[in-house]
Design an enzyme around this catalytic site. Structure first.
Site, PDB file in Angstrom:
ATOM      1  N   LYS A  13     -48.709   9.894  -8.122  1.00 55.89           N
ATOM      2  CA  LYS A  13     -49.032   9.932  -6.612  1.00 55.89           C
ATOM      3  C   LYS A  13     -49.570  11.476  -6.753  1.00 55.89           C
ATOM      4  CE  LYS A  13     -45.074   9.401  -4.755  1.00 55.89           C
ATOM      5  NZ  LYS A  13     -44.214   9.128  -5.835  1.00 55.89           N
ATOM      6  N   ARG A  88     -40.865   7.838   2.692  1.00 58.26           N
ATOM      7  CA  ARG A  88     -40.032   7.557   1.828  1.00 58.26           C
ATOM      8  C   ARG A  88     -39.044   6.497   2.369  1.00 58.26           C
ATOM      9  NH1 ARG A  88     -41.072  11.784  -1.967  1.00 58.26           N
ATOM     10  NH2 ARG A  88     -40.299  11.342  -3.930  1.00 58.26           N
ATOM     11  N   ARG A 127     -43.369  15.312 -18.161  1.00 57.90           N
ATOM     12  CA  ARG A 127     -44.185  15.874 -17.239  1.00 57.90           C
ATOM     13  C   ARG A 127     -43.895  17.609 -17.365  1.00 57.90           C
ATOM     14  NH1 ARG A 127     -44.154  14.207 -11.117  1.00 57.90           N
ATOM     15  NH2 ARG A 127     -41.979  14.667 -11.057  1.00 57.90           N
ATOM     16  N   ARG A 160     -39.584  20.203 -14.199  1.00 53.39           N
ATOM     17  CA  ARG A 160     -39.305  20.300 -12.826  1.00 53.39           C
ATOM     18  C   ARG A 160     -37.587  19.936 -12.858  1.00 53.39           C
ATOM     19  NH1 ARG A 160     -42.149  16.514  -8.544  1.00 53.39           N
ATOM     20  NH2 ARG A 160     -40.131  15.852  -8.096  1.00 53.39           N
ATOM     21  N   ARG A 171     -33.144   9.075  -9.070  1.00 50.49           N
ATOM     22  CA  ARG A 171     -34.375   8.972  -8.104  1.00 50.49           C
ATOM     23  C   ARG A 171     -35.005   7.517  -8.228  1.00 50.49           C
ATOM     24  NH1 ARG A 171     -37.803  13.373 -10.834  1.00 50.49           N
ATOM     25  NH2 ARG A 171     -39.449  12.949  -9.222  1.00 50.49           N
TER      26      ARG A 171
HETATM   27  P1  AMP Z   1     -41.549  14.560  -4.955  1.00 53.32           P
HETATM   28  O1  AMP Z   1     -42.190  15.855  -5.429  1.00 53.32           O
HETATM   29  O2  AMP Z   1     -42.418  13.592  -4.138  1.00 53.32           O
HETATM   30  O3  AMP Z   1     -41.308  13.568  -6.295  1.00 53.32           O
HETATM   31  O4  AMP Z   1     -40.303  14.919  -4.058  1.00 53.32           O
HETATM   32  C1  AMP Z   1     -39.110  15.711  -4.981  1.00 53.32           C
HETATM   33  C2  AMP Z   1     -37.907  15.514  -4.100  1.00 53.32           C
HETATM   34  O5  AMP Z   1     -37.919  15.855  -2.925  1.00 53.32           O
HETATM   35  C3  AMP Z   1     -37.682  13.945  -3.914  1.00 53.32           C
HETATM   36  O6  AMP Z   1     -36.619  13.511  -4.953  1.00 53.32           O
HETATM   37  C4  AMP Z   1     -36.665  14.132  -2.499  1.00 53.32           C
HETATM   38  O7  AMP Z   1     -35.025  14.884  -2.821  1.00 53.32           O
HETATM   39  C5  AMP Z   1     -37.235  15.024  -1.871  1.00 53.32           C
HETATM   40  N1  AMP Z   1     -38.348  14.588  -0.890  1.00 53.32           N
HETATM   41  C6  AMP Z   1     -39.674  14.677  -1.211  1.00 53.32           C
HETATM   42  N2  AMP Z   1     -40.202  13.692   0.087  1.00 53.32           N
HETATM   43  C7  AMP Z   1     -38.983  13.334   0.777  1.00 53.32           C
HETATM   44  C8  AMP Z   1     -39.114  12.571   1.785  1.00 53.32           C
HETATM   45  N3  AMP Z   1     -40.238  12.041   2.441  1.00 53.32           N
HETATM   46  N4  AMP Z   1     -37.717  12.260   2.391  1.00 53.32           N
HETATM   47  C9  AMP Z   1     -36.781  12.662   1.629  1.00 53.32           C
HETATM   48  N5  AMP Z   1     -36.773  13.200   0.559  1.00 53.32           N
HETATM   49  C10 AMP Z   1     -38.105  13.926   0.086  1.00 53.32           C
END
Ligand code: AMP
Length: 216
Positions: A13, A88, A127, A160, A171
């Site tokens: 994404k 999400r 990654r 990360r 996750r």
């Molecule tokens: P990402 O970079 O999109 O993989 O997001 C990393 C982490 O941020 C996720 O595993 C969640 O812990 C938190 N996070 C990101 N977006 C959301 C969301 N819309 N709702 C809740 N937690 C989020």
């Protein structure tokens, strides 16, 4: 164009959103990126929230919604945006609807980046990110020109915090339980397009552009 990218962690994404943002001149709005910035200098995200992210869970809807609303109210999002990592949960999707209704706007398109869990886990383990400029790489699929260094700013790449094997499993579970139902939610509203992302970055990007340009 108001676009949402949906997909499991590791489905690309962020990588695709960055490219689309550049091509279509739209802001890339990633809640994950906003949260990670909030962990840094002058951090405004509390320790509890940070711990949730680190362990692979979701931050409370209230916080995610607040972050996204604030960002979408900024001037550059008036012409459209690409949402990556939000919504999400069904509750977040409903909040987003409500927010748009107030301003007579709506989501135009939701694209689901479809990938097997096995492949997603493989991608996440390779990654690497640039802690300075946010560029992303992959040891096998998108390696940096000089191993270990960012192509753009030469900073040392890192992994990360939440890409460790145990956290990735968590996750994935969270994704299946909380986010997967959004596919049906947007499909029933006639907004969803699916793209098979078990292919290279370029091919997936071409398909995305076809969907967006042709309205498929
Ligand atoms: P990402 O970079 O999109 O993989 O997001 C990393 C982490 O941020 C996720 O595993 C969640 O812990 C938190 N996070 C990101 N977006 C959301 C969301 N819309 N709702 C809740 N937690 C989020």
């Amino acid at each position: 164009m108001r676009l949402v990218l949906l997909g499991a962690p590791g489905s690309g994404k962020g990588t695709q959103a960055k490219r689309l943002a550049e091509k279509y001149g739209l802001p890339h709005v990633s809640t994950g990126d906003i949260l990670r910035v909030g962990f840094g200098e002058g951090a405004y995200i509390d320790r509890e929230t940070r711990e949730v992210v680190r362990s692979g869970g979701l931050v409370p809807d209230r916080i995610a919604v607040e972050i996204v609303k604030k960002r979408l109210e900024e001037e550059d999002c008036r012409k459209g945006f690409i949402l990556d990592g939000f919504p999400r949960t069904l509750a977040q999707a409903e909040s987003l609807n409500g927010f748009f209704k107030e301003s007579n706007r709506a989501i135009d398109r939701v694209i689901y980046l479809e990938l097997s869990e096995q492949e997603a886990v493989k991608r996440l383990s390779g990654r690497r990110i640039c802690p300075r400029c946010g560029a992303t790489f992959h040891l096998v699929f998108n390696p940096p020109r000089i191993p270990g260094l960012c192509d753009q700013c030469r900073a040392r790449l890192s992994q990360r915090e939440d890409d460790s094997e145990l956290t990735v499993r968590e996750r994935m579970k969270t994704y299946q339980k909380e986010t997967y139902p959004l596919i049906e939610y947007y499909q029933s509203r006639g907004l969803l397009a699916k793209i098979d992302v078990n292919r290279g970055i370029e091919e997936v990007f071409e398909d995305l552009c076809k969907v967006l340009d042709g309205g498929n």
